[in-house]
Design an enzyme around this catalytic site. Structure first.
Site, PDB file in Angstrom:
ATOM      1  N   GLN A   1      27.706  72.123  11.230  1.00  0.00           N
ATOM      2  CA  GLN A   1      28.695  72.786  12.096  1.00  0.00           C
ATOM      3  C   GLN A   1      29.259  71.774  13.084  1.00  0.00           C
ATOM      4  OE1 GLN A   1      27.240  76.150  14.402  1.00  0.00           O
ATOM      5  NE2 GLN A   1      29.317  76.865  14.834  1.00  0.00           N
TER       6      GLN A   1
ATOM      7  N   ASP B   1      42.740  75.705   7.333  1.00  0.00           N
ATOM      8  CA  ASP B   1      41.981  74.574   7.872  1.00  0.00           C
ATOM      9  C   ASP B   1      42.882  73.333   7.886  1.00  0.00           C
ATOM     10  OD1 ASP B   1      38.591  73.863   7.875  1.00  0.00           O
ATOM     11  OD2 ASP B   1      40.050  72.237   7.900  1.00  0.00           O
TER      12      ASP B   1
ATOM     13  N   ASN C   1      28.531  77.482   8.423  1.00  0.00           N
ATOM     14  CA  ASN C   1      27.565  76.526   8.966  1.00  0.00           C
ATOM     15  C   ASN C   1      27.095  76.936  10.359  1.00  0.00           C
ATOM     16  OD1 ASN C   1      28.037  74.865   6.690  1.00  0.00           O
ATOM     17  ND2 ASN C   1      29.811  73.931   7.674  1.00  0.00           N
TER      18      ASN C   1
ATOM     19  N   HIS D   1      34.251  79.597   6.328  1.00  0.00           N
ATOM     20  CA  HIS D   1      35.183  78.850   5.477  1.00  0.00           C
ATOM     21  C   HIS D   1      35.436  79.650   4.207  1.00  0.00           C
ATOM     22  CE1 HIS D   1      34.777  74.781   7.407  1.00  0.00           C
ATOM     23  NE2 HIS D   1      33.624  75.299   7.805  1.00  0.00           N
TER      24      HIS D   1
ATOM     25  N   HIS E   1      32.599  80.672  12.461  1.00  0.00           N
ATOM     26  CA  HIS E   1      33.715  80.757  11.513  1.00  0.00           C
ATOM     27  C   HIS E   1      33.174  80.769  10.092  1.00  0.00           C
ATOM     28  CE1 HIS E   1      32.987  76.527  12.524  1.00  0.00           C
ATOM     29  NE2 HIS E   1      33.298  76.244  11.272  1.00  0.00           N
TER      30      HIS E   1
HETATM   31  P1  AMP Z   1      32.461  73.283  10.557  1.00  0.00           P
HETATM   32  O1  AMP Z   1      32.141  71.855  10.178  1.00  0.00           O
HETATM   33  O2  AMP Z   1      31.848  74.310   9.697  1.00  0.00           O
HETATM   34  O3  AMP Z   1      32.215  73.506  12.037  1.00  0.00           O
HETATM   35  O4  AMP Z   1      34.018  73.413  10.288  1.00  0.00           O
HETATM   36  C1  AMP Z   1      34.999  73.097  11.208  1.00  0.00           C
HETATM   37  C2  AMP Z   1      36.304  73.094  10.440  1.00  0.00           C
HETATM   38  O5  AMP Z   1      37.362  73.266  11.358  1.00  0.00           O
HETATM   39  C3  AMP Z   1      36.612  71.817   9.672  1.00  0.00           C
HETATM   40  O6  AMP Z   1      36.814  72.132   8.297  1.00  0.00           O
HETATM   41  C4  AMP Z   1      37.881  71.268  10.330  1.00  0.00           C
HETATM   42  O7  AMP Z   1      38.759  70.695   9.389  1.00  0.00           O
HETATM   43  C5  AMP Z   1      38.459  72.518  10.939  1.00  0.00           C
HETATM   44  N1  AMP Z   1      39.270  72.340  12.116  1.00  0.00           N
HETATM   45  C6  AMP Z   1      38.947  71.656  13.240  1.00  0.00           C
HETATM   46  N2  AMP Z   1      39.934  71.768  14.159  1.00  0.00           N
HETATM   47  C7  AMP Z   1      40.893  72.543  13.605  1.00  0.00           C
HETATM   48  C8  AMP Z   1      42.157  73.039  14.047  1.00  0.00           C
HETATM   49  N3  AMP Z   1      42.642  72.730  15.258  1.00  0.00           N
HETATM   50  N4  AMP Z   1      42.867  73.822  13.201  1.00  0.00           N
HETATM   51  C9  AMP Z   1      42.388  74.139  11.970  1.00  0.00           C
HETATM   52  N5  AMP Z   1      41.205  73.715  11.507  1.00  0.00           N
HETATM   53  C10 AMP Z   1      40.466  72.923  12.297  1.00  0.00           C
END
Ligand code: AMP
Ligand code: ZN
Length: 136
Positions: free
Chosen positions: A95, A32, A88, A103, A101
């Protein structure tokens, strides 16, 4: 199927570079970009599905196997003290990227992170009502 404007589709399928920890025909596991703790990783299916409601049962079950194997591997390598799996679905649930995805958040004693909820309280009757609402 990939979705044209989806960043996680592009990452999962290698069109955008990422710090990849694992890859197979169905998934890419990446670090992440905004890690909650050292080693915070995301399990990304290569096939686009927005959330748990859309994902196929086949990918859903395979995802948990990947999570289990990665949890063992990462815990051994990072020497973390615990591991949160967080998933999420929907804006109300936090989300921010609309591609399913999971985590994987390694936890370390004293890491200062909080992935918690505030426990409420309720009566047996209220529990019974909710149960009836869900299962009839
Ligand atoms: P969510 O809030 O569950 O949708 O999580 C999205 C996650 O994606 C967050 O923890 C961000 O830090 C991560 N994220 C967003 N864009 C990228 C990216 N380009 N590469 C890696 N992680 C990302
Ligand atoms: Zn996607």
């Amino acid at each position: 199927m990939k979705k044209e404007d989806c960043i996680f589709c592009k990452i999962a399928n290698g069109e955008i570079p990422s710090k990849t920890l694992y890859e197979d025909d169905y998934f890419r596991v990446i670090l992440d970009l905004g890690p909650a703790t050292k080693g915070h990783a995301l399990i990304l299916p290569k096939e686009h599905a927005e959330n748990i409601f859309e994902i196929s049962e086949e990918i859903a079950s395979k995802a948990l196997v990947v999570a289990k194997r990665m949890a063992i591997n990462m815990t051994g390598k990072l020497r973390c003290d615990g591991m949160n799996l967080v998933q999420n679905n929907g804006e109300a649930a936090g989300q921010t990227v609309s591609h399913f995805h999971i985590h994987m958040i390694p936890r370390y004693h004293g890491d200062g992170q909080q992935i918690n909820w505030v426990p409420g309280d309720c009566t047996q009757e209220e529990l019974e009502d909710v149960k009836r609402e869900i299962v009839g």
